[in-house]
Design a protein around this motif. Structure first.
Motif, short mmCIF file in Angstrom:
data_model
loop_
_atom_site.label_atom_id
_atom_site.label_comp_id
_atom_site.label_asym_id
_atom_site.label_seq_id
_atom_site.Cartn_x
_atom_site.Cartn_y
_atom_site.Cartn_z
N ALA A 65 -33.97 7.79 -13.82
CA ALA A 65 -32.48 7.39 -12.98
C ALA A 65 -31.68 8.95 -13.30
CB ALA A 65 -31.90 6.31 -13.15
N VAL A 66 -31.40 9.07 -14.51
CA VAL A 66 -30.76 10.27 -14.90
C VAL A 66 -31.28 11.53 -14.42
CG1 VAL A 66 -29.96 11.49 -16.85
CG2 VAL A 66 -29.86 9.10 -16.89
N PHE A 67 -32.64 11.53 -14.77
CA PHE A 67 -33.64 13.05 -14.29
C PHE A 67 -33.25 13.03 -12.69
CE2 PHE A 67 -37.43 15.16 -13.30
CZ PHE A 67 -37.26 16.17 -13.93
N GLY A 68 -33.34 12.20 -11.90
CA GLY A 68 -33.33 12.08 -10.39
C GLY A 68 -31.87 12.69 -10.13
N ILE A 69 -30.82 12.14 -11.09
CA ILE A 69 -29.42 12.66 -10.78
C ILE A 69 -29.34 14.23 -10.83
CG2 ILE A 69 -26.94 12.59 -11.44
CD1 ILE A 69 -27.28 9.46 -11.77
N VAL A 70 -29.77 14.68 -12.10
CA VAL A 70 -29.88 16.04 -12.43
C VAL A 70 -30.62 17.02 -11.37
CG1 VAL A 70 -30.59 17.71 -14.10
CG2 VAL A 70 -29.70 15.65 -14.98
N THR A 71 -31.80 16.27 -10.78
CA THR A 71 -32.51 17.21 -10.06
C THR A 71 -32.12 16.69 -8.65
OG1 THR A 71 -34.12 15.66 -10.05
CG2 THR A 71 -34.54 17.29 -11.51
N GLY A 75 -36.43 13.95 -8.90
CA GLY A 75 -36.93 13.30 -10.05
C GLY A 75 -37.20 11.81 -9.77
N TRP A 76 -36.59 11.27 -8.91
CA TRP A 76 -36.72 9.88 -8.40
C TRP A 76 -37.92 9.46 -7.87
CZ3 TRP A 76 -31.27 9.65 -5.93
CH2 TRP A 76 -30.41 9.77 -6.55
N ALA A 77 -38.81 10.65 -7.68
CA ALA A 77 -40.22 10.53 -7.06
C ALA A 77 -41.00 9.90 -8.11
CB ALA A 77 -40.63 11.84 -6.48
N LEU A 78 -40.65 10.09 -9.41
CA LEU A 78 -41.34 9.30 -10.57
C LEU A 78 -41.08 8.05 -10.70
CD1 LEU A 78 -40.20 12.07 -13.23
CD2 LEU A 78 -42.60 11.92 -11.97
N PHE A 79 -40.39 7.55 -9.99
CA PHE A 79 -40.25 5.83 -10.10
C PHE A 79 -41.70 5.25 -9.54
CE2 PHE A 79 -35.57 6.13 -9.67
CZ PHE A 79 -35.49 5.24 -11.07
N TRP A 80 -42.46 5.97 -8.79
CA TRP A 80 -43.99 5.04 -8.61
C TRP A 80 -44.71 4.85 -9.70
CZ3 TRP A 80 -48.58 7.30 -8.82
CH2 TRP A 80 -48.96 8.63 -9.40
#
Length: 184
Positions: A65-71, A75-80
């Motif tokens: 979640a934090v990585f997705g905000i930073v990118t 980064g939220w694509a990693l949730f899968w």
């Protein structure tokens, strides 16, 4: 007169009725303390193991979640990856802990339990991994029946224990009962 061959050693008991299968190592009639309170302890051990299993998954979700905000959302694509990684983590956790020297997960160790095969041997990695997979499969389809089976047999074994030929026992009682090693 010799009737049977046992790996090069001739013996006189070739006509056996049991098929050469050894008896169960743990008898609930002779050693009831091994099975006293096992089902209740297993429930609490399971809850402790759920906490141990979910802590790294929660940390991974927070990191993504934090990585997705930073990118900026990339980064939220990693949730899968969270679901497959959680399954792999659970299988490795159960396999490594049951296959370890204590033959128990962290929750089982806290609740003073250990897994043994029906003939008394310790667990190993593949047995621990399959034990976890079979547990989750049986609980998913037969949730109340899994616990009822444990109430109806003397060894307090659940469905997946019966299928795999394992038994959960009180580890402190087992260490008191086991015979001391003979010094020659």
């Amino acid at each position: 007169m010799s009737y049977g061959n046992d790996g090069g050693n001739w013996r006189n008991d070739a006509w056996r009725n049991d098929g050469g299968v050894p008896p169960h190592a743990f008898d609930p009639l002779m050693q009831p303390d091994l099975f006293r309170g096992v089902l209740t302890r297993r429930v609490f051990a399971f809850l402790i193991d759920l906490v141990v299993l979910s802590a790294p998954v929660i940390l991974a979700v927070l990191f993504i979640a934090v990585f997705g905000i930073v990118t900026l959302g990339l980064g939220w694509a990693l949730f899968w990856l969270v679901s497959p990684a959680s399954i792999v983590w659970a299988i490795v956790y159960y396999g490594a802990s049951i296959g370890g020297q204590h033959s128990a997960t962290i929750g089982m160790r806290v609740m003073d339990l250990e897994l043994r095969t029906w003939y008394g041997a310790r667990g190993y990695f593949v047995l621990g991994a399959i034990h976890a997979v079979l547990f989750w499969a049986t609980v998913s389809f037969l949730s109340p029946l899994v616990l009822l089976i444990g109430l109806l047999n003397g060894r307090r074994r659940l469905l997946h224990d019966i299928i795999l030929g394992t038994v959960i026992i009180n580890s402190s009682v087992r260490t008191q009962i086991s015979p001391a090693a003979r010094a020659y």
